[in-house]
Design a protein around this motif. Structure first.
Motif, PDB file in Angstrom:
ATOM      1  N   ILE A 136       0.852  -1.192   0.000  1.00 34.89           N
ATOM      2  CA  ILE A 136       0.000   0.000   0.000  1.00 34.89           C
ATOM      3  C   ILE A 136       0.886   1.239   0.000  1.00 34.89           C
ATOM      4  O   ILE A 136       1.724   1.430   0.889  1.00 34.89           O
ATOM      5  N   GLU A 137       0.703   2.068  -0.990  1.00 38.86           N
ATOM      6  CA  GLU A 137       1.507   3.292  -1.129  1.00 38.86           C
ATOM      7  C   GLU A 137       1.147   4.293  -0.042  1.00 38.86           C
ATOM      8  O   GLU A 137      -0.027   4.454   0.309  1.00 38.86           O
ATOM      9  N   ALA A 138       2.144   4.975   0.498  1.00 41.19           N
ATOM     10  CA  ALA A 138       1.920   5.966   1.543  1.00 41.19           C
ATOM     11  C   ALA A 138       1.854   7.378   0.970  1.00 41.19           C
ATOM     12  O   ALA A 138       2.467   7.675  -0.061  1.00 41.19           O
ATOM     13  N   VAL A 139       1.122   8.257   1.648  1.00 39.06           N
ATOM     14  CA  VAL A 139       1.174   9.692   1.368  1.00 39.06           C
ATOM     15  C   VAL A 139       2.572  10.183   1.713  1.00 39.06           C
ATOM     16  O   VAL A 139       3.129   9.824   2.755  1.00 39.06           O
ATOM     17  N   LEU A 140       3.160  11.010   0.833  1.00 33.11           N
ATOM     18  CA  LEU A 140       4.503  11.527   1.056  1.00 33.11           C
ATOM     19  C   LEU A 140       4.503  13.042   1.153  1.00 33.11           C
ATOM     20  O   LEU A 140       3.702  13.716   0.495  1.00 33.11           O
ATOM     21  N   ASP A 141       5.408  13.581   1.977  1.00 32.97           N
ATOM     22  CA  ASP A 141       5.567  15.025   2.049  1.00 32.97           C
ATOM     23  C   ASP A 141       6.648  15.476   1.077  1.00 32.97           C
ATOM     24  O   ASP A 141       7.194  14.672   0.304  1.00 32.97           O
ATOM     25  N   SER A 142       6.983  16.761   1.109  1.00 33.08           N
ATOM     26  CA  SER A 142       7.915  17.318   0.123  1.00 33.08           C
ATOM     27  C   SER A 142       9.321  16.761   0.262  1.00 33.08           C
ATOM     28  O   SER A 142      10.102  16.803  -0.688  1.00 33.08           O
ATOM     29  N   ALA A 143       9.650  16.228   1.433  1.00 32.43           N
ATOM     30  CA  ALA A 143      10.964  15.623   1.638  1.00 32.43           C
ATOM     31  C   ALA A 143      10.978  14.140   1.283  1.00 32.43           C
ATOM     32  O   ALA A 143      12.006  13.475   1.446  1.00 32.43           O
ATOM     33  N   GLY A 144       9.844  13.631   0.818  1.00 32.51           N
ATOM     34  CA  GLY A 144       9.758  12.225   0.470  1.00 32.51           C
ATOM     35  C   GLY A 144       9.487  11.314   1.646  1.00 32.51           C
ATOM     36  O   GLY A 144       9.559  10.090   1.523  1.00 32.51           O
ATOM     37  N   GLU A 145       9.166  11.902   2.803  1.00 31.39           N
ATOM     38  CA  GLU A 145       8.862  11.118   3.998  1.00 31.39           C
ATOM     39  C   GLU A 145       7.366  10.835   4.071  1.00 31.39           C
ATOM     40  O   GLU A 145       6.540  11.636   3.617  1.00 31.39           O
TER      41      GLU A 145
END
Length: 669
Positions: free
Chosen positions: A122-131
């Motif tokens: 399951i793909e995760a939501v990522l922030d601008s830093a890729g975390e």
């Protein structure tokens, strides 16, 4: 029997009503007390519509079998029986199937088996830093990723077919459905850099760019880039100090992407339920950081939701004591017509001790209605005490700690306050909604600037929206005048004409049709104030000075019919278009003592309220009719004999107490 939402107002069989609701989390109580608690909401609080989430993790704790909606595995999973009980008691329901609900539940109500930590596919939501974007330490699933999208669709299909469809009005109690929670994952107020940089989201972003710009060549022209394929486009992740208009465009694109991303998720999830009742959402207000208004305004764009109706919540502080909370709350109430779908009436330990007294929530509820809300919610109506650790292993019983009905089913002092409000709006609510707010002007939202300003640092000379709006709000409040919000890209000449004076943010570019709209408003005798430089380019960055050429040297000044002449308070006025009826709301701040003096069309009105209290007056043919006045605020140790003086009429309690008159009958409590 027909249920619809017209311009944010709930209409049942052609009759508009203020949507007064109370949340009851059935899943936190034993089914043996459901009937008693529902009757208390109906009869003690005077509220005949409840809201309730349907927690996915509660009804389907494992992926191995179908959801349990009948209570076979656990009694308080019998939501079908709960809804049948509501219908039997004449109580209507706003059903909220999530899939994410927050509601102080583990993993926001999502089952653990959809967490990317437990299922790496399951793909995760990522922030601008890729975390990964987390909920209390656990990564959240990307809404547009195919695997999770399929899981959500199955859950919402099941709730639609097995729960919502059989219980839809008039054969059942459900009159509205709320999708998602406070954005998507209680994320509506987060920075634009917080999400979503996942592969599925970026694929959607690039598809949107192709739709907006048509060709890579046109994209390059407007952005000053030299890409050769849409896959080469990268979203902004931080402020790079752009100096030219072309370099600002990617930030505006990312703000627009957020609005369309939210709309896409709302439509996917709503379609999966396929409810036959109107769909609403509950956006949380802007957050507190310096660009929070821009994050929120870029993302929250009801004009493109196409059938999804606006609603909002309030979980951001005590409005009567905090200027920031006041501004954020008013912005949410004014952004579009719709109800407040969660007002804190029960949490003093979790949020702020001021909520132990109902005056805090009373003040905020009346402010929301005065600012434009079409309803309010009591969250929650009842204290509950019967949930299991798999649903919530953090919070102590009861939940919440100080609701209007306690965990034993007994009324608390808040219940009397709510009953007076419910009775007043049952009698006068339709007329209140028909009455038009008296406003001195409007602020025009030019949303491309929100995406830019959401990344720019304080002190930047980049175009602004949120900070300009906040300054406008403070000016209006200092002058004692009300205002409206208008989204400029979808507005008409008639929309602007309704407000006379319109203030807009300044900047280097503005859509050509928006400039023409504002110029037409000026030509028709309206006023336009540009907060900053007048634009000289259009949205394609071609020369355009339509607005600059039409601007006069000085804006018009609009006077207010109502003003505070003594005391620290705010006043809002609504006037009926066809009858000599007006509604005056006066909101006393927490640091005020003594009488509040108001002048309406030159006539004085004097009010005695508690600190942080409020009053709502109905005036007929210029004379005082029904009213609500709050005289007790135990949290602030403020107790006065509530009273109102209008002309030669004086009504005052004979001891420290609230004083109301509804239907001509006085109540002192």
């Amino acid at each position: 029997m027909a249920i619809e939402v017209r311009d944010g107002v709930t209409v049942i069989d052609g009759e508009p009503q203020v949507l007064v609701t109370a949340d009851y989390p059935y899943y936190r109580d034993d089914p043996s007390v459901w009937r008693d608690r529902l009757i208390a909401i109906r009869d003690v609080l005077g509220i005949r519509v409840i809201t309730c989430y349907l927690p996915w993790r509660h009804h389907q704790p494992t992926p191995d079998g179908p959801p349990d909606f009948s209570g076979e595995s656990q009694g308080n999973r019998d939501v079908v029986g709960f809804l049948a009980l509501c219908h039997d008691l004449g109580i209507q329901v706003v059903a909220k199937p999530g899939p994410f609900i927050h509601a102080e539940t583990n993993y926001g109500g999502l089952p653990d088996w959809v967490c990317p930590k437990n299922n790496p596919a399951i793909e995760a939501v990522l922030d601008s830093a890729g975390e990964a974007s987390n909920w209390l330490g656990d990564p959240l699933p990307a809404p547009l990723a195919p695997l999770f999208d399929g899981m959500v669709t199955q859950w919402l299909n099941a709730t639609g077919k097995e729960v919502i469809e059989p219980a839809t009005w008039p054969n059942g109690p459900i009159i509205l459905m709320q999708i998602a929670n406070e954005g998507i994952y209680t994320s509506g107020a987060l920075p634009l850099s917080a999400y979503d940089y996942s592969a599925s989201a970026l694929a959607f972003y690039r598809d949107r760019l192709k739709e907006w710009y048509g060709t890579v060549e046109e994209y390059d022209r407007l952005h000053g880039t030299a890409i050769t394929d849409w896959s080469d486009v990268e979203p902004p992740r931080e402020w790079t100090g752009p100096a030219r208009s072309e370099e600002l465009q990617s930030y505006a694109d990312w703000g627009r992407f957020h609005a369309e991303y939210m709309a896409e998720v709302y439509h996917r999830w709503s379609a999966a339920v396929a409810a036959r009742v109107p769909v609403v959402v509950n956006l949380n207000p802007p957050a507190e950081h310096h660009h929070s208004f821009d994050d929120w305004l870029a993302r929250v764009r009801p004009e493109i939701w196409d059938g999804i109706n606006y609603g909002f919540t309030n979980w951001m502080g005590v409005v009567s004591a905090n200027r920031d909370s006041h501004a954020r709350y008013v912005t949410a109430a004014k952004r579009a017509p719709g109800p407040n779908l969660e007002e804190n009436w029960g949490f003093s330990k979790l949020y702020d001790p001021a909520y132990a007294d109902g005056t805090t929530s009373y003040h905020q509820t009346l402010l929301a209605l005065a600012a434009g809300a079409t309803g309010y919610n009591v969250y929650t109506g009842v204290n509950t005490s019967g949930w299991t650790a798999d649903l919530d292993d953090v919070h102590e019983s009861p939940y919440p700690d100080c609701a209007p009905i306690d965990e034993n089913g007994e009324a608390t002092p808040k219940a009397h306050t709510l009953k007076s409000m419910s009775d007043f709006l049952t009698l006068h609510g339709a007329e209140f909604l028909e009455s038009r707010p008296e406003r001195a002007g409007a602020y025009g939202l030019y949303l491309p600037y929100a995406g830019i300003a959401a990344f720019s640092p304080e002190g930047s000379d980049a175009p602004q929206l949120g900070r300009s709006l906040r300054a406008y709000h403070e000016r209006c409040r200092a002058e004692g005048v009300d205002y409206a919000l208008v989204e400029l890209q979808s507005a008409t000449v008639a929309d602007l004409a309704a407000h006379g004076s319109v203030t807009v943010p300044g900047g280097p570019f503005m859509h050509r049709h928006v400039q023409a709209l504002l110029a037409a408003h000026l030509a028709a005798g309206g006023s336009v104030v540009v907060d900053g430089p007048a634009p000289t380019l259009d949205e394609e960055l071609r020369p355009c000075t339509v607005l600059a050429d039409a601007l006069p040297s000085a804006p018009a000044v609009v006077a207010s019919r109502v003003r505070i002449t003594h005391g620290h308070a705010d006043a809002y006025l609504r006037v009926h278009p066809d009858r000599d009826v007006a509604y005056l709301t006066v909101l006393t701040q927490s640091d005020h003592e003594g009488a509040v003096c108001v002048e309406l069309d030159g006539r004085p009105i004097e009010l005695i309220t508690a600190k942080g209290g409020a009053a709502l007056l109905r005036l007929v043919d210029g004379e005082l009719d029904d009213f609500l006045v709050k005289g007790i605020n135990t949290y602030l140790d403020s107790a006065v004999p509530a009273g109102v003086k209008h002309g030669d009429r004086i009504h005052i309690a004979d001891h420290p107490a609230d004083l109301d008159r509804v239907g001509g009958r006085f109540r002192v409590s």
